[in-house]
Design a protein around this motif. Structure first.
Motif, PDB file in Angstrom:
ATOM      1  N   THR A  41       0.740  -1.228   0.106  1.00 40.66           N
ATOM      2  CA  THR A  41       0.048   0.055  -0.038  1.00 40.66           C
ATOM      3  C   THR A  41       0.894   1.270  -0.063  1.00 40.66           C
ATOM      4  O   THR A  41       0.488   2.289  -0.490  1.00 40.66           O
ATOM      5  CB  THR A  41      -0.956  -0.214   1.219  1.00 40.66           C
ATOM      6  N   GLY A  42       2.049   1.155   0.533  1.00 42.08           N
ATOM      7  CA  GLY A  42       2.821   2.354   0.477  1.00 42.08           C
ATOM      8  C   GLY A  42       3.805   2.060   1.846  1.00 42.08           C
ATOM      9  O   GLY A  42       4.151   1.199   2.253  1.00 42.08           O
ATOM     10  N   LYS A  43       4.741   3.214   2.127  1.00 40.73           N
ATOM     11  CA  LYS A  43       5.776   3.196   3.200  1.00 40.73           C
ATOM     12  C   LYS A  43       5.062   3.254   4.441  1.00 40.73           C
ATOM     13  O   LYS A  43       3.512   3.462   4.335  1.00 40.73           O
ATOM     14  CB  LYS A  43       6.873   4.502   2.765  1.00 40.73           C
ATOM     15  N   ALA A  44       5.631   3.161   5.462  1.00 40.97           N
ATOM     16  CA  ALA A  44       4.967   3.200   6.804  1.00 40.97           C
ATOM     17  C   ALA A  44       4.136   4.335   7.169  1.00 40.97           C
ATOM     18  O   ALA A  44       3.185   4.510   7.671  1.00 40.97           O
ATOM     19  CB  ALA A  44       6.121   3.068   7.847  1.00 40.97           C
ATOM     20  N   VAL A  45       4.784   5.582   6.573  1.00 40.92           N
ATOM     21  CA  VAL A  45       3.845   6.705   7.012  1.00 40.92           C
ATOM     22  C   VAL A  45       2.485   6.803   6.369  1.00 40.92           C
ATOM     23  O   VAL A  45       1.636   7.099   7.060  1.00 40.92           O
ATOM     24  CB  VAL A  45       4.593   8.037   6.345  1.00 40.92           C
ATOM     25  N   GLN A  46       2.420   6.309   4.901  1.00 37.30           N
ATOM     26  CA  GLN A  46       1.154   6.184   4.443  1.00 37.30           C
ATOM     27  C   GLN A  46       0.288   5.114   5.008  1.00 37.30           C
ATOM     28  O   GLN A  46      -0.987   5.391   5.195  1.00 37.30           O
ATOM     29  CB  GLN A  46       1.404   6.005   2.918  1.00 37.30           C
ATOM     30  N   ARG A  47       0.823   3.825   5.511  1.00 31.89           N
ATOM     31  CA  ARG A  47       0.067   2.949   5.938  1.00 31.89           C
ATOM     32  C   ARG A  47      -0.532   3.590   7.419  1.00 31.89           C
ATOM     33  O   ARG A  47      -1.742   3.519   7.655  1.00 31.89           O
ATOM     34  CB  ARG A  47       0.941   1.728   6.201  1.00 31.89           C
ATOM     35  N   ASN A  48       0.193   3.983   8.201  1.00 34.73           N
ATOM     36  CA  ASN A  48      -0.232   4.645   9.503  1.00 34.73           C
ATOM     37  C   ASN A  48      -1.462   5.655   9.091  1.00 34.73           C
ATOM     38  O   ASN A  48      -2.362   5.834  10.139  1.00 34.73           O
ATOM     39  CB  ASN A  48       1.002   5.227  10.187  1.00 34.73           C
ATOM     40  N   ARG A  49      -0.900   6.628   8.566  1.00 35.67           N
ATOM     41  CA  ARG A  49      -2.272   7.572   8.000  1.00 35.67           C
ATOM     42  C   ARG A  49      -3.441   6.855   7.459  1.00 35.67           C
ATOM     43  O   ARG A  49      -4.540   7.271   8.048  1.00 35.67           O
ATOM     44  CB  ARG A  49      -1.606   8.590   6.618  1.00 35.67           C
ATOM     45  N   ILE A  50      -3.291   5.870   6.717  1.00 36.55           N
ATOM     46  CA  ILE A  50      -4.575   5.116   6.375  1.00 36.55           C
ATOM     47  C   ILE A  50      -5.266   4.627   7.683  1.00 36.55           C
ATOM     48  O   ILE A  50      -6.442   4.706   7.678  1.00 36.55           O
ATOM     49  CB  ILE A  50      -4.347   4.089   5.280  1.00 36.55           C
ATOM     50  N   LYS A  51      -4.601   4.005   8.521  1.00 38.85           N
ATOM     51  CA  LYS A  51      -5.149   3.370   9.562  1.00 38.85           C
ATOM     52  C   LYS A  51      -5.599   4.510  10.435  1.00 38.85           C
ATOM     53  O   LYS A  51      -6.744   4.274  11.208  1.00 38.85           O
ATOM     54  CB  LYS A  51      -3.967   2.400  10.451  1.00 38.85           C
ATOM     55  N   ARG A  52      -5.074   5.475  10.670  1.00 37.40           N
ATOM     56  CA  ARG A  52      -5.765   6.556  11.492  1.00 37.40           C
ATOM     57  C   ARG A  52      -7.114   7.295  10.895  1.00 37.40           C
ATOM     58  O   ARG A  52      -7.882   7.575  11.467  1.00 37.40           O
ATOM     59  CB  ARG A  52      -4.732   7.933  11.642  1.00 37.40           C
ATOM     60  N   LEU A  53      -7.144   7.350   9.676  1.00 44.46           N
ATOM     61  CA  LEU A  53      -8.165   7.489   8.885  1.00 44.46           C
ATOM     62  C   LEU A  53      -9.451   6.917   9.304  1.00 44.46           C
ATOM     63  O   LEU A  53     -10.631   6.977   9.348  1.00 44.46           O
ATOM     64  CB  LEU A  53      -8.041   8.025   7.193  1.00 44.46           C
ATOM     65  N   ILE A  54      -9.300   5.389   8.958  1.00 44.93           N
ATOM     66  CA  ILE A  54     -10.082   4.604   9.066  1.00 44.93           C
ATOM     67  C   ILE A  54     -10.781   4.482  10.793  1.00 44.93           C
ATOM     68  O   ILE A  54     -11.679   4.523  10.923  1.00 44.93           O
ATOM     69  CB  ILE A  54      -9.716   3.066   8.723  1.00 44.93           C
ATOM     70  N   ARG A  55      -9.675   4.563  11.786  1.00 44.19           N
ATOM     71  CA  ARG A  55      -9.976   4.777  12.930  1.00 44.19           C
ATOM     72  C   ARG A  55     -10.957   5.927  13.275  1.00 44.19           C
ATOM     73  O   ARG A  55     -11.694   6.046  14.151  1.00 44.19           O
ATOM     74  CB  ARG A  55      -8.688   4.524  13.945  1.00 44.19           C
ATOM     75  N   GLU A  56     -10.565   7.148  12.837  1.00 43.08           N
ATOM     76  CA  GLU A  56     -11.432   8.411  12.975  1.00 43.08           C
ATOM     77  C   GLU A  56     -12.869   8.192  12.283  1.00 43.08           C
ATOM     78  O   GLU A  56     -13.844   8.573  13.129  1.00 43.08           O
ATOM     79  CB  GLU A  56     -10.516   9.559  12.111  1.00 43.08           C
ATOM     80  N   PHE A  57     -13.014   7.340  11.437  1.00 40.15           N
ATOM     81  CA  PHE A  57     -14.350   7.120  10.647  1.00 40.15           C
ATOM     82  C   PHE A  57     -15.002   6.335  11.640  1.00 40.15           C
ATOM     83  O   PHE A  57     -16.120   6.644  11.985  1.00 40.15           O
ATOM     84  CB  PHE A  57     -14.276   6.502   9.251  1.00 40.15           C
ATOM     85  N   PHE A  58     -14.505   5.298  12.260  1.00 39.70           N
ATOM     86  CA  PHE A  58     -15.051   4.582  13.191  1.00 39.70           C
ATOM     87  C   PHE A  58     -15.500   5.149  14.640  1.00 39.70           C
ATOM     88  O   PHE A  58     -16.386   5.155  15.156  1.00 39.70           O
ATOM     89  CB  PHE A  58     -14.377   3.191  13.804  1.00 39.70           C
ATOM     90  N   ARG A  59     -14.576   6.165  14.927  1.00 37.37           N
ATOM     91  CA  ARG A  59     -14.744   7.040  16.196  1.00 37.37           C
ATOM     92  C   ARG A  59     -15.787   7.889  16.043  1.00 37.37           C
ATOM     93  O   ARG A  59     -16.903   8.135  16.953  1.00 37.37           O
ATOM     94  CB  ARG A  59     -13.629   7.972  16.603  1.00 37.37           C
ATOM     95  N   LEU A  60     -16.052   8.568  15.014  1.00 37.45           N
ATOM     96  CA  LEU A  60     -17.254   9.385  14.638  1.00 37.45           C
ATOM     97  C   LEU A  60     -18.424   8.796  14.165  1.00 37.45           C
ATOM     98  O   LEU A  60     -19.476   9.512  14.495  1.00 37.45           O
ATOM     99  CB  LEU A  60     -16.639  10.465  13.625  1.00 37.45           C
ATOM    100  N   ASN A  61     -18.571   7.545  13.832  1.00 34.39           N
ATOM    101  CA  ASN A  61     -19.875   6.965  13.470  1.00 34.39           C
ATOM    102  C   ASN A  61     -19.908   5.553  14.512  1.00 34.39           C
ATOM    103  O   ASN A  61     -20.743   4.833  14.192  1.00 34.39           O
ATOM    104  CB  ASN A  61     -19.725   6.455  12.147  1.00 34.39           C
ATOM    105  N   ARG A  62     -19.259   5.881  15.591  1.00 37.32           N
ATOM    106  CA  ARG A  62     -19.459   4.727  16.703  1.00 37.32           C
ATOM    107  C   ARG A  62     -20.939   4.433  16.954  1.00 37.32           C
ATOM    108  O   ARG A  62     -21.286   3.285  17.191  1.00 37.32           O
ATOM    109  CB  ARG A  62     -18.691   4.853  17.781  1.00 37.32           C
ATOM    110  N   ASP A  63     -21.664   5.403  17.285  1.00 31.16           N
ATOM    111  CA  ASP A  63     -23.241   5.249  17.786  1.00 31.16           C
ATOM    112  C   ASP A  63     -24.024   4.788  16.437  1.00 31.16           C
ATOM    113  O   ASP A  63     -25.024   4.394  16.717  1.00 31.16           O
ATOM    114  CB  ASP A  63     -23.484   6.337  18.388  1.00 31.16           C
ATOM    115  N   ASN A  64     -23.626   5.000  15.197  1.00 30.49           N
ATOM    116  CA  ASN A  64     -24.496   4.879  14.327  1.00 30.49           C
ATOM    117  C   ASN A  64     -24.250   3.217  13.615  1.00 30.49           C
ATOM    118  O   ASN A  64     -25.167   2.620  12.805  1.00 30.49           O
ATOM    119  CB  ASN A  64     -24.335   5.685  12.931  1.00 30.49           C
ATOM    120  N   ILE A  65     -23.364   2.449  14.305  1.00 33.82           N
ATOM    121  CA  ILE A  65     -22.982   1.070  13.548  1.00 33.82           C
ATOM    122  C   ILE A  65     -23.822   0.043  14.365  1.00 33.82           C
ATOM    123  O   ILE A  65     -23.790   0.446  15.527  1.00 33.82           O
ATOM    124  CB  ILE A  65     -21.472   0.914  13.415  1.00 33.82           C
ATOM    125  N   LYS A  66     -24.454  -0.835  13.789  1.00 33.40           N
ATOM    126  CA  LYS A  66     -25.069  -1.860  14.438  1.00 33.40           C
ATOM    127  C   LYS A  66     -24.218  -2.756  15.398  1.00 33.40           C
ATOM    128  O   LYS A  66     -23.079  -2.919  14.955  1.00 33.40           O
ATOM    129  CB  LYS A  66     -25.791  -2.778  13.474  1.00 33.40           C
TER     130      LYS A  66
END
Length: 122
Positions: free
Chosen positions: A59-84
């Motif tokens: 997917t990319g170097k470590a910086v890019q991989r970590n950034r993708i993980k942070r973005l996905i975690r942020e999505f789950f953090r913001l939508n935590r109450d909406n997920i079944k």
């Protein structure tokens, strides 16, 4: 429920990762592959979802991989109450996710979750 913590909703064991990947359903979007496993037969005290993220080296170097993980975690953090509840997820970005912004992550995952009836109906 802790609003900003992830320790209670993370997939932590290899056994759970393998179970979700082998027995769960696979859904795709242009940038992500999501494995979804239902836990309806197992009743727990805290009916919540759990998620894991797998980002391969191509997917990319470590910086890019970590950034993708942070973005996905942020999505789950913001939508935590909406997920079944009672669901296990594994999110696996594709190679083209190297330089992706949060708006694209949010749009793709929201469309995928709505299409597969993963968000709670309000």
């Amino acid at each position: 429920m802790k609003k900003y913590s992830f320790s209670d909703i993370r997939l932590k064991t290899r056994r759970l990762f393998l179970k979700v990947q082998t027995e769960g359903g696979r859904k795709e979007s242009p940038s992500f592959v999501i494995y979804i496993y239902d836990l309806l037969e197992k009743k727990t005290e805290k009916p919540d979802f759990k998620f894991g993220i797998i980002v391969k080296r191509d997917t990319g170097k470590a910086v890019q991989r970590n950034r993708i993980k942070r973005l996905i975690r942020e999505f789950f953090r913001l939508n935590r109450d909406n997920i079944k509840p009672q669901k296990l997820f594994i999110i696996k970005p594709k190679k083209i996710c190297g330089k992706i912004n949060y708006m694209r992550v949010e749009n793709e995952l929201k469309k995928l979750f709505i299409k597969n009836n993963i968000f709670k109906s309000n």
